[in-house]
Design an enzyme around this catalytic site. Structure first.
Site, PDB file in Angstrom:
ATOM      1  N   GLY B 164       0.806  -1.213   0.000  1.00 13.17           N
ATOM      2  CA  GLY B 164       0.000   0.000   0.000  1.00 13.17           C
ATOM      3  C   GLY B 164       0.838   1.261   0.000  1.00 13.17           C
ATOM      4  CG  ASN B 290      -0.762  -7.244  -5.715  1.00 11.30           C
ATOM      5  OD1 ASN B 290      -0.138  -7.106  -4.666  1.00 11.30           O
ATOM      6  ND2 ASN B 290      -0.763  -6.327  -6.655  1.00 11.30           N
ATOM      7  NE  ARG B 292      -4.123  -7.532  -2.744  1.00 14.56           N
ATOM      8  CZ  ARG B 292      -4.145  -6.484  -3.546  1.00 14.56           C
ATOM      9  NH1 ARG B 292      -5.161  -6.326  -4.365  1.00 14.56           N
ATOM     10  NH2 ARG B 292      -3.176  -5.605  -3.573  1.00 14.56           N
TER      11      ARG B 292
END
Lengths: 70, 447
Positions: B164, B290, B292
């Site tokens: 993030g 990632n 997901r």
């Protein structure tokens, strides 16, 4: 007398000074936390912390007075 | 198909997953925090359970509380959405142990890609190009300086377990490096419980382009082409599009193949994304994977016609992919704009009570929304309140649909980044597809 104001809405994450402390203009007074972002709020003037208007965990709106420096 | 799925997330992505579940006749269970009692996703689910206080560690990161609800409601599977517990190895492992299906890859794959250093090593061994830098932890500032002088400034100091945008910083010289190394290690330790650092070369004028993959449990792995996500502030994406305006068909094919190779290297299952940095000469370098669903998955859905959440559910249930690589093609163009509750100039968060919320109506737009006209945006979570996706035959046409929809998008009571998004859609650089990761920085200077 100068008011230190919140430049964003959020929770008070850390209060870094106490009433009666001397601060210089670049010194951070509190750290606000909002939406995964931490924003330190500096005194902007040198002087003595006359009044602290917030405590940790308080919610402040943009423009709210955080502290008064004399 | 599953009878009942628990959604371990909140906001627009919880609503998005519920929508596909309803289409497939799957019952849904929502879990929510005290701050989200009035959120739309709570009433959209068939059942909803309060699991704790507003802070994420009291609720959405509370593995015990979520697993208890899953067991008590006889949920057969859990969809983790993105962020929160979606890439948490302990959560995936716990569900495996409880015989509840985690809708995502197995805990080993999450673990391997959760460490950026391990990911670099794995990808290099698999023959996927990586950014020049270290594959071992950098223990001290002195070591970091040595590496920086070997590969040349500017370099990126990066936390192996960061995410993030937290725990990474570009530095230009030794002085900046000294400051950044310590502070980012500390932040990574605080946020992710691991302060391991490494150093990477900065790819100048890079574009951020990622490859969507889907892999079933029977050895079939396909890619669903690319998304360009270069428009970022604080390393968080704001505008994403598919396909990328930069790369040639040849590069597109090479990157797709590299994405499939990367997924196969870790025996990956379900939906995943391999992020690359791409320079002006179209050299591409593995950035991270990632494990997901991504925030920006709708642009891929719009150009391929595939519902990625539906595929996730089917794969997790043990179905074979119903299409092969040859069946997939790109139709038209799609662009997503993330609507953030934030000041459009400073990008500082702007939580508060929404007093009016009227998204525009149109045939060339899609909405994925997490709020409504009575919603109070709290300071506890990510500032994203909605996503606006525009699509059309060409990129130029899509930009115009997006711009028109943004102009008509009405949100009152809080500040949003909509004025900024409109400015971006009108900028010549964006319209030309000159969308490097330095875009916003350069754009702000010109304003």
């Amino acid at each position: 007398m100068t008011e230190v104001k919140a430049n964003m809405a959020g929770n008070v994450w850390k209060v870094l000074v106490s009433e009666g402390d001397t601060v210089d203009s670049s010194q951070d007074v509190v750290i606000l936390e909002s939406m995964k972002m931490e924003i330190p709020i500096a005194a902007e003037v040198s002087g003595t912390v006359k009044e602290l208007k917030v405590k940790e965990e308080d919610f402040v709106n943009e423009g709210d007075v955080i502290a008064v420096i004399e | 198909m599953f009878n009942k799925v628990l959604i371990a997330n909140r906001g627009e992505i919880a609503s998005r997953v519920i929508r596909t579940c309803q289409n497939l006749g799957v019952k849904t269970v929502a879990v929510y925090s005290e701050a989200d009692a009035e959120a739309p996703f709570v009433s959209e689910a068939d059942e909803s359970y309060l699991i704790g206080g507003p802070k994420v560690n009291e609720s959405y990161l509370n593995i015990d509380a979520i697993v208890n609800v899953a067991k008590e409601t006889n949920s057969e599977a859990v969809h983790p959405g993105y962020g929160l517990l979606s890439e948490n190895t302990d959560f995936a492992k716990r569900l495996e142990d409880e015989n509840i299906v985690f809708i995502g890859p197995d805990s080993n794959a999450i673990n391997q890609m959760g460490s950026k250093l391990t990911a670099r090593q794995t990808m290099e061994e698999a023959g996927v190009p990586i950014i020049p830098g270290t594959n071992d932890p950098v223990e001290s500032v002195e070591d970091a300086k040595q590496i920086a002088s070997d590969i040349g400034y500017p370099v990126m100091v990066k936390a192996s377990h960061g995410g993030g945008g937290i725990g990474m910083e570009i530095v230009q010289n030794d002085t900046e490096l000294e400051k950044a190394f310590e502070s980012n290690a500390r932040r990574a330790e605080q946020f992710f419980g691991n302060g391991t650092m490494f150093v990477e070369k900065v790819i100048e004028d890079a574009h951020h382009i990622e490859i969507q993959v889907l892999a079933d449990h029977y050895g079939q792995t396909v890619h669903l082409f690319d998304r360009e996500c270069s428009i970022q502030r604080r390393h968080q994406k704001i505008i994403e599009e598919a396909p990328s305006p930069l790369i040639s068909e040849e590069t597109r094919q090479k990157m797709g193949e590299a994405g499939v190779k990367a997924a196969k290297a870790i025996n990956y299952k379900n939906a995943g994304t391999i992020e690359f940095l791409v320079d002006e000469e179209q050299n591409f370098y593995f950035l991270e994977m990632n494990t997901r669903l991504q925030v920006e998955h709708p642009v891929t859905e719009q150009i391929t016609g595939i519902d990625l959440v539906e595929e996730q559910l089917k794969i997790a249930y043990g179905e074979k992919l119903s299409f092969s690589q040859e069946d997939l093609q790109i139709n038209g163009h799609a662009i997503e704009a993330r609507i953030y509750a934030e000041d459009p100039k400073t990008f500082f968060p702007s939580p508060g009570q929404i007093t009016a919320f009227n998204p525009p109506v149109g045939t060339n737009i899609r909405h994925d929304i997490g709020v409504n006209s009575q919603y109070k945006v709290t300071p506890y979570y990510d500032p994203m309140i909605a996503k606006l996706i525009a699509f059309g035959d060409s990129r130029a046409e899509t930009i115009e649909h997006l711009r028109e929809a943004l102009v008509d998008y009405e949100v009152e009571g809080i500040k949003t980044n909509i004025p900024f998004l409109i400015d971006v859609t009108q900028s010549p650089a964006f319209q030309k597809g000159d969308t490097r990761t330095s875009f916003i920085q350069e754009f702000m200077i010109k304003q």
